[in-house]
Scaffold this motif. Structure first.
Motif, PDB file in Angstrom:
ATOM      1  N   ASP A  31       1.812 -11.182 -11.677  1.00 20.98           N
ATOM      2  CA  ASP A  31       1.711 -10.721 -10.628  1.00 20.98           C
ATOM      3  C   ASP A  31       2.943  -9.596 -10.876  1.00 20.98           C
ATOM      4  O   ASP A  31       3.478  -9.269 -11.369  1.00 20.98           O
ATOM      5  N   GLY A  32       1.394  -8.250  -9.783  1.00 18.48           N
ATOM      6  CA  GLY A  32       2.142  -6.439 -10.262  1.00 18.48           C
ATOM      7  C   GLY A  32       2.386  -6.129 -11.004  1.00 18.48           C
ATOM      8  O   GLY A  32       2.678  -4.743 -11.709  1.00 18.48           O
ATOM      9  N   MET A 163      -9.511   1.043   1.895  1.00 15.57           N
ATOM     10  CA  MET A 163     -10.358   0.139   2.661  1.00 15.57           C
ATOM     11  C   MET A 163     -10.400  -1.578   1.966  1.00 15.57           C
ATOM     12  O   MET A 163      -9.832  -1.659   1.829  1.00 15.57           O
ATOM     13  N   ALA A 164      -9.973  -0.781   0.450  1.00 19.63           N
ATOM     14  CA  ALA A 164      -9.544  -2.018  -0.257  1.00 19.63           C
ATOM     15  C   ALA A 164      -8.905  -2.880  -0.447  1.00 19.63           C
ATOM     16  O   ALA A 164      -8.372  -3.516  -0.607  1.00 19.63           O
ATOM     17  N   THR A 165      -7.105  -1.698   0.298  1.00 23.50           N
ATOM     18  CA  THR A 165      -6.207  -2.684   0.424  1.00 23.50           C
ATOM     19  C   THR A 165      -5.787  -1.978   1.988  1.00 23.50           C
ATOM     20  O   THR A 165      -4.253  -2.786   1.757  1.00 23.50           O
ATOM     21  N   VAL A 166      -6.518  -2.029   2.340  1.00 19.47           N
ATOM     22  CA  VAL A 166      -6.000  -2.277   4.245  1.00 19.47           C
ATOM     23  C   VAL A 166      -5.489  -3.869   4.687  1.00 19.47           C
ATOM     24  O   VAL A 166      -4.285  -4.344   4.614  1.00 19.47           O
ATOM     25  N   VAL A 167      -5.700  -5.239   3.998  1.00 19.29           N
ATOM     26  CA  VAL A 167      -5.406  -5.760   3.895  1.00 19.29           C
ATOM     27  C   VAL A 167      -5.106  -6.446   2.045  1.00 19.29           C
ATOM     28  O   VAL A 167      -6.438  -5.620   1.590  1.00 19.29           O
ATOM     29  N   THR A 168      -4.073  -6.806   1.970  1.00 19.00           N
ATOM     30  CA  THR A 168      -3.184  -6.814   0.883  1.00 19.00           C
ATOM     31  C   THR A 168      -3.760  -7.224  -0.485  1.00 19.00           C
ATOM     32  O   THR A 168      -3.559  -8.844  -0.667  1.00 19.00           O
ATOM     33  N   PRO A 169      -4.938  -7.094  -1.603  1.00 21.42           N
ATOM     34  CA  PRO A 169      -5.994  -7.906  -2.116  1.00 21.42           C
ATOM     35  C   PRO A 169      -5.118  -8.105  -3.164  1.00 21.42           C
ATOM     36  O   PRO A 169      -3.351  -8.014  -3.031  1.00 21.42           O
ATOM     37  N   LYS A 170      -5.899  -9.754  -3.775  1.00 19.49           N
ATOM     38  CA  LYS A 170      -4.156 -10.059  -4.657  1.00 19.49           C
ATOM     39  C   LYS A 170      -4.878  -9.292  -6.038  1.00 19.49           C
ATOM     40  O   LYS A 170      -3.913  -9.288  -7.047  1.00 19.49           O
ATOM     41  N   ILE A 171      -5.897  -8.679  -6.036  1.00 12.78           N
ATOM     42  CA  ILE A 171      -5.522  -7.909  -7.413  1.00 12.78           C
ATOM     43  C   ILE A 171      -6.537  -7.038  -7.147  1.00 12.78           C
ATOM     44  O   ILE A 171      -7.673  -6.682  -6.856  1.00 12.78           O
ATOM     45  N   VAL A 197      -0.762   1.410  -5.193  1.00 13.02           N
ATOM     46  CA  VAL A 197      -0.221   0.128  -5.654  1.00 13.02           C
ATOM     47  C   VAL A 197       1.784  -0.276  -5.719  1.00 13.02           C
ATOM     48  O   VAL A 197       1.801  -1.449  -5.635  1.00 13.02           O
ATOM     49  N   ALA A 198       2.223   0.388  -6.416  1.00 13.70           N
ATOM     50  CA  ALA A 198       3.858   0.213  -6.365  1.00 13.70           C
ATOM     51  C   ALA A 198       4.563  -0.285  -4.652  1.00 13.70           C
ATOM     52  O   ALA A 198       4.933  -1.088  -5.039  1.00 13.70           O
ATOM     53  N   GLU A 199       3.946   0.629  -3.470  1.00 15.58           N
ATOM     54  CA  GLU A 199       4.662  -0.289  -2.250  1.00 15.58           C
ATOM     55  C   GLU A 199       3.577  -1.421  -2.054  1.00 15.58           C
ATOM     56  O   GLU A 199       4.822  -2.144  -1.175  1.00 15.58           O
ATOM     57  N   ASN A 200       2.591  -1.612  -1.858  1.00  9.30           N
ATOM     58  CA  ASN A 200       2.298  -3.188  -1.690  1.00  9.30           C
ATOM     59  C   ASN A 200       2.304  -4.287  -3.135  1.00  9.30           C
ATOM     60  O   ASN A 200       2.229  -5.659  -2.701  1.00  9.30           O
ATOM     61  N   LYS A 201       3.067  -3.873  -4.158  1.00 14.12           N
ATOM     62  CA  LYS A 201       3.255  -3.936  -5.427  1.00 14.12           C
ATOM     63  C   LYS A 201       1.606  -4.970  -5.503  1.00 14.12           C
ATOM     64  O   LYS A 201       1.545  -6.180  -6.274  1.00 14.12           O
ATOM     65  N   ILE A 202       0.771  -3.798  -5.875  1.00 16.23           N
ATOM     66  CA  ILE A 202      -0.748  -4.815  -5.938  1.00 16.23           C
ATOM     67  C   ILE A 202      -1.002  -5.416  -7.940  1.00 16.23           C
ATOM     68  O   ILE A 202      -0.442  -4.362  -7.966  1.00 16.23           O
TER      69      ILE A 202
END
Length: 266
Positions: A31-32, A163-171, A197-202
């Motif tokens: 994770d992360g 669009m790909a991150t408007v709802v934080t994806p698992k990956i 990626v950093a702000e949402n810890k994706i």
């Protein structure tokens, strides 16, 4: 967060065009993790992404995401929690729909809200879209009613990232998503990527042809060859490595020099 266990895929089996694209591939991402991937054309990088996304089902092996076996889950279901960007800025958006409508589709696809209708996006949600667009610093928050087809390649790729991150994806899977852009725009989109990626810890996998970027971005570098991961370096082991070191490690792992001009000249 992600496990690929002994994943294999052969296209056109039993014909003269048979191609073994993935060969007993194993990978585990925590994770992360933010891992960059490099390899020659035909090494299996995009095929691995397609196996994760469900574009096809693997012939053998398993795909485990966040503890759930998704090996035989349909692609449209996986899209709710897997973000995917392509090299072509034309992919991933609906050109005849507005910026706002594209964001609404992406939001509703990944949202946990059941029974939400496209036409009933609230003012609060529209304001959220506007605020997220403003963070791109491209003036798109003032063009929300404009068709996406009018945007430049860089603007479109930045929108696709949002669009790909408007709802934080698992990956998040990034398939050379800046390669088709001019250098200045590519740098801007890459900086946006790193920030989001950093702000949402994706947890993120990014294919790149730039070996320097492969060593500088994220916390882990993978090299692929003939459908396998032949090199996996991270954290302290990766610090201080040069491109020459990476090429030498590739030679040690594969028994041959990397001969892809696009990678070597980037």
């Amino acid at each position: 967060m992600l496990q690929l266990i002994d994943v294999s895929k052969t296209f056109n089996p039993g014909t003269v065009n048979e191609k073994k694209a993935l060969s007993h591939l194993n990978l585990e991402l925590q994770d992360g993790d933010f891992a960059t991937i490099i390899g020659s054309n035909g090494a299996g990088k995009s095929t691995m992404f397609n196996a994760i996304c469900g574009t096809f089902f693997a012939d053998e092996g398993a795909v485990i995401l966040d503890g759930t076996d998704i090996t035989y889950e349909k692609e449209y279901k996986r899209s709710k929690y897997i973000g995917h960007l392509f090299q072509d800025p034309m992919k991933g958006t609906a050109p005849n729909m507005s910026i706002e409508e594209n964001l609404a589709l992406a939001y509703l696809r990944a949202s946990a809200v059941k029974g939400k209708f496209f036409s009933r996006i609230s003012q609060k949600e529209k304001q959220m879209f506007r605020e997220k667009l403003a963070l791109l610093d491209m003036g798109l928050e003032d063009r929300m009613k404009n068709p996406v087809g009018l945007l430049s390649g860089g603007q479109r790729q930045a929108l696709t990232l949002l669009m790909a991150t408007v709802v934080t994806p698992k990956i998040l899977l990034l398939d050379e998503h800046t390669a088709a852009l001019d250098p200045a725009t590519a740098e801007k989109v890459l900086n946006l990527t790193k920030r989001i990626v950093a702000e949402n810890k994706i947890t993120c996998l990014m294919i790149t042809h730039n070996m320097q970027s492969a060593l500088e971005l994220g916390n882990r570098t993978l090299m692929m060859n003939s459908g396998e991961i032949v090199l996996d370096i991270k954290d302290e082991e990766r610090k201080g490595l040069t491109v020459a070191d990476l090429l030498e490690k590739f030679k040690e792992g594969v028994g041959a020099q990397l001969d892809n001009d696009r990678i070597l000249l980037s």
